[in-house]
Design an enzyme around this catalytic site. Structure first.
Site, short mmCIF file in Angstrom:
data_model
loop_
_atom_site.label_atom_id
_atom_site.label_comp_id
_atom_site.label_asym_id
_atom_site.label_seq_id
_atom_site.Cartn_x
_atom_site.Cartn_y
_atom_site.Cartn_z
N LYS A 76 10.19 -0.16 -0.75
CA LYS A 76 9.70 -0.03 0.36
C LYS A 76 9.14 -1.75 0.70
CE LYS A 76 6.86 2.44 3.99
NZ LYS A 76 6.11 3.71 4.17
N SER A 151 7.42 6.67 8.04
CA SER A 151 7.64 5.47 8.04
C SER A 151 8.77 4.63 7.04
CB SER A 151 6.25 4.45 7.95
OG SER A 151 5.78 4.54 6.73
N SER A 175 4.91 9.90 5.40
CA SER A 175 5.92 8.73 5.63
C SER A 175 7.12 8.59 4.47
CB SER A 175 5.35 7.40 5.55
OG SER A 175 4.89 7.20 6.80
N1 GLN Z 1 3.78 8.81 11.16
C1 GLN Z 1 2.44 8.83 10.48
C2 GLN Z 1 1.68 7.77 11.09
O1 GLN Z 1 2.51 7.28 11.92
C3 GLN Z 1 2.38 8.66 8.97
C4 GLN Z 1 2.94 7.42 8.54
C5 GLN Z 1 2.69 7.33 7.25
O2 GLN Z 1 2.73 8.30 6.39
N2 GLN Z 1 2.52 6.12 6.46
O3 GLN Z 1 0.64 7.18 10.82
#
Ligand code: GLN
Length: 490
Positions: A76, A151, A175
Site C-alpha cells: 500500500k 482504503s 481498511s
Molecule cells: N473507512 C474508515 C475510514 O474512513 C477506515 C479507514 C481505515 O481503516 N484506514 O476512516
C-alpha cells in the site's frame, strides 16, 4: 498467468519448478497488462524488483528456505519502500520518495520477499471505497462498475486480480477487512501493536495497524511470521504469543469451539444475500462440532460516532506535518501562514479536509470535554463489551459489512452512508482486537466476507480457525472473471 496461492508458489519455488525471477516477471507483466482496467497500482520499479528476485533465486539455489523467499508482494502506498514514490494517494506529497524502509517492509525484504508495486488507496487511508484517491478511483475486478472497498483498495485488487499472492495494507477502522470482503480476499487486522507502525504514514495512531492480504489464512501466516515482533522504532509494538505455530499452520479443532454471534451485528440493515452467506458459514462451523451462542455488545451503536471523533481528532494532529515546509509539494506565498494554508488547500482532498476540520473542532477549547473526552469514555465501554463477551465465547463471528460492493459514485456525496459501511469493523478497532476477514460465498455474483474477532493477542488462533474453515470450504479460491488486456498498459 493467474497467481493462485502463496503456499503453492512457495512449494514451486522450493522445488525449483519456477524461479523468483520468472514469478516476479509474470507479476509485473500482469500488472502492465491488466491494471488499465482497475487502477490499483501507482508506482513500480521493475528493474529493482527483478534484481531482488535474482537475489532471492541465488539464496534458493544456495539451499536457503523461508516463508516468503522469492514471493512477490504489493505494498500500500502509505508504507515506505526506500527510493520509491510515496504518495498516500494524495497530491500534497508531490514527488516525495521514501527515504527509508518501513519496518514491515524491511523485514519482508530481509526474508527475501520481492515488492513489485505500490498500491492505490484512499487519500491518507481515509475512505471505505477506494474512490478518494487523488489519482482516480480503483475498480473491483468482480464488477468494474463497483468499488473494491477501501482504503487498502489497490492491495485487495492486487491479490484478487492475481498481480501478486501477497499484499500489505493498513487498517485503522476496517481498511484491510472491507476491501478483502468486497474482492474475495482474506486479510488480517492484527492486535494493536502486533505489527510495527514505523514507516506507515500515520492516520490515527491509536488505531492504525498494518495488515496483510492474501488468498488464504495459510498465505497470511507466511507473511505475518516474518513481519511480527517488537520493534524498538515503534514503542506500541509488542511480541505476540504463539508465533512459532505459524511455521506450519495447522487448522484449529472446531469441535467445542465457542462462537459468539453478536446480536447487534445481525440486525435489519443486513442484506439478505449477506445473511445467507453468514448462515451457511455458521453451519460449516457447527457441522464440525462448534457451538454457537448469541452474545450482546450493547455499546455497539456508539461505535461509528466514537470512531469518527477519535479518528478525526488524531487525523487533525497527525496531518499537520503536511504543511509544504518539509515534505512534498509547496504553493509559494508571501508569508508562512499563507504558504501553509495555500499548500494544504491545493494539496489535500475534500474528505481529508473534512476530517481535519472536524478533528480540530473536537480538540478545541470548549469542545474537547464535550466530544473528544466523551468519545474516549465510550471507547472504554465498547472495549469492555468485548471483554465481557470473551468471558463466554472463544471467538466472534460477524459480517464484515452490511452489504456487497456498491456501485462507483453511489456514496461519494454522502459521507454518512460511506461511514456506515464500517459499522462492523470500527468497534473492534477501537478495542484493539485482532480480526480476520475471509470470503464466505457470493451474493448476486459479488463476494461476501465474514469476520472472525478474537481477544487481544489471539492472532495466531484466528489464523488457525480461518485455516480450518478454508480447509472445509473453497470460497476463498473463487476468482473474478478474467478481464480484457488493457489497451494502455502502465
Ligand atoms: N473507512 C474508515 C475510514 O474512513 C477506515 C479507514 C481505515 O481503516 N484506514 O476512516
Amino acid at each position: 498467468m493467474a497467481v493462485i496461492t502463496a503456499a503453492a508458489w512457495r512449494e514451486n519455488l522450493d522445488a525449483g519448478d519456477i524461479s523468483s525471477e520468472a514469478l516476479v516477471g509474470a507479476s509485473l507483466a500482469r500488472i502492465r497488462d491488466l491494471d488499465g482496467n482497475y487502477g490499483a497500482i501507482l508506482a513500480r520499479d521493475e528493474v529493482r524488483s527483478l534484481a531482488l528476485a535474482r537475489q532471492a533465486d541465488a539464496r534458493l539455489r544456495a539451499g536457503e528456505r523461508g516463508p516468503v523467499l522469492g514471493l512477490p508482494v504489493v505494498l500500500k502506498d502509505n508504507l515506505h519502500w526506500q527510493g520509491l514514490p510515496l504518495t498516500c494517494g494524495s497530491r500534497i506529497l508531490g514527488d516525495y520518495r521514501a527515504p527509508y524502509d518501513a519496518t514491515v517492509v524491511a523485514r519482508l525484504l530481509a526474508a527475501g520477499a520481492v515488492p513489485v508495486a505500490k498500491a492505490a488507496m484512499d487519500e491518507f487511508a481515509m475512505g471505505s471505497s477506494g474512490e478518494f484517491s487523488a489519482f482516480g478511483p480503483t475498480r473491483n475486478p468482480w464488477d468494474p462498475t463497483r468499488v473494491p472497498g477501501g482504503s487498502s483498495s489497490g492491495s485487495a485488487v492486487a491479490v484478487a486480480a492475481g498481480y501478486a499472492p501477497l499484499a500489505l495494507g493498513s487498517d485503522t477502522g476496517g481498511s484491510v477487512r472491507l476491501p478483502a470482503a468486497f474482492c474475495n480476499v482474506t486479510a488480517l487486522k492484527p492486535t494493536y501493536g502486533g505489527l510495527s507502525r514505523h514507516g506507515l504514514t500515520a492516520m490515527a495512531s491509536s488505531l492504525d495497524q498494518v495488515g496483510p492480504l492474501a488468498r488464504s489464512a495459510e498465505d497470511l501466516a507466511l507473511a505475518f511470521q516474518v513481519m511480527a515482533g517488537r520493534d524498538p522504532l515503534d514503542s506500541t509494538s509488542i511480541d505476540l504469543p504463539d508465533l512459532a505455530r505459524l511455521a506450519s499452520l495447522q487448522p484449529a479443532t472446531l469441535r467445542g469451539l465457542r462462537i459468539g454471534l453478536p446480536a447487534e451485528y445481525f440486525g435489519e440493515g443486513l442484506e439478505p444475500g449477506v445473511r445467507a452467506c453468514l448462515e451457511a458459514a455458521i453451519r460449516s462451523f457447527t457441522d464440525q462440532g462448534a457451538e454457537v451462542q448469541e452474545v450482546r455488545l450493547p455499546h455497539t451503536h456508539y461505535a461509528i460516532d466514537t470512531y469518527y471523533l477519535v479518528c478525526t481528532s488524531e487525523v487533525s494532529s497527525n496531518l499537520s506535518r503536511f504543511d509544504g515546509v518539509r515534505y512534498g509539494s509547496r504553493v509559494a506565498a508571501d508569508t508562512l501562514p499563507a504558504l501553509i494554508a495555500q499548500t494544504r488547500d491545493a494539496g489535500l482532498g475534500d474528505e481529508v479536509k473534512r476530517r481535519i476540520l472536524l478533528g480540530t473542532f473536537c480538540l478545541s477549547k470548549g469542545s474537547y470535554d464535550a466530544f473528544y473526552l466523551k468519545a474516549l469514555k465510550a471507547r472504554t465501554l465498547i472495549t469492555r463489551d468485548f471483554q465481557a463477551a470473551f468471558a463466554e465465547v472463544d471467538v466472534l463471528l460477524t459480517p464484515v459489512s452490511p452489504g456487497v460492493a456498491f456501485p462507483l459514485g453511489d456514496r461519494t456525496q454522502d459521507p454518512l452512508a460511506m461511514y456506515l459501511a464500517d459499522a462492523f469493523t470500527v468497534p473492534t478497532s477501537l478495542a484493539g482486537l485482532p480480526c480476520l476477514a475471509m470470503p464466505a460465498g457470493l451474493s448476486t455474483g459479488l463476494p461476501v466476507g465474514i469476520q472472525l474477532v478474537g481477544p487481544i493477542c489471539s492472532d495466531v488462533r484466528l489464523l488457525e480457525i480461518a485455516h480450518a474453515f478454508q480447509s472445509l470450504t473453497s470460497h476463498h479460491l473463487a476468482l473474478p472473471p478474467e478481464p480484457p488486456r488493457s489497451s494502455h498498459g502502465l
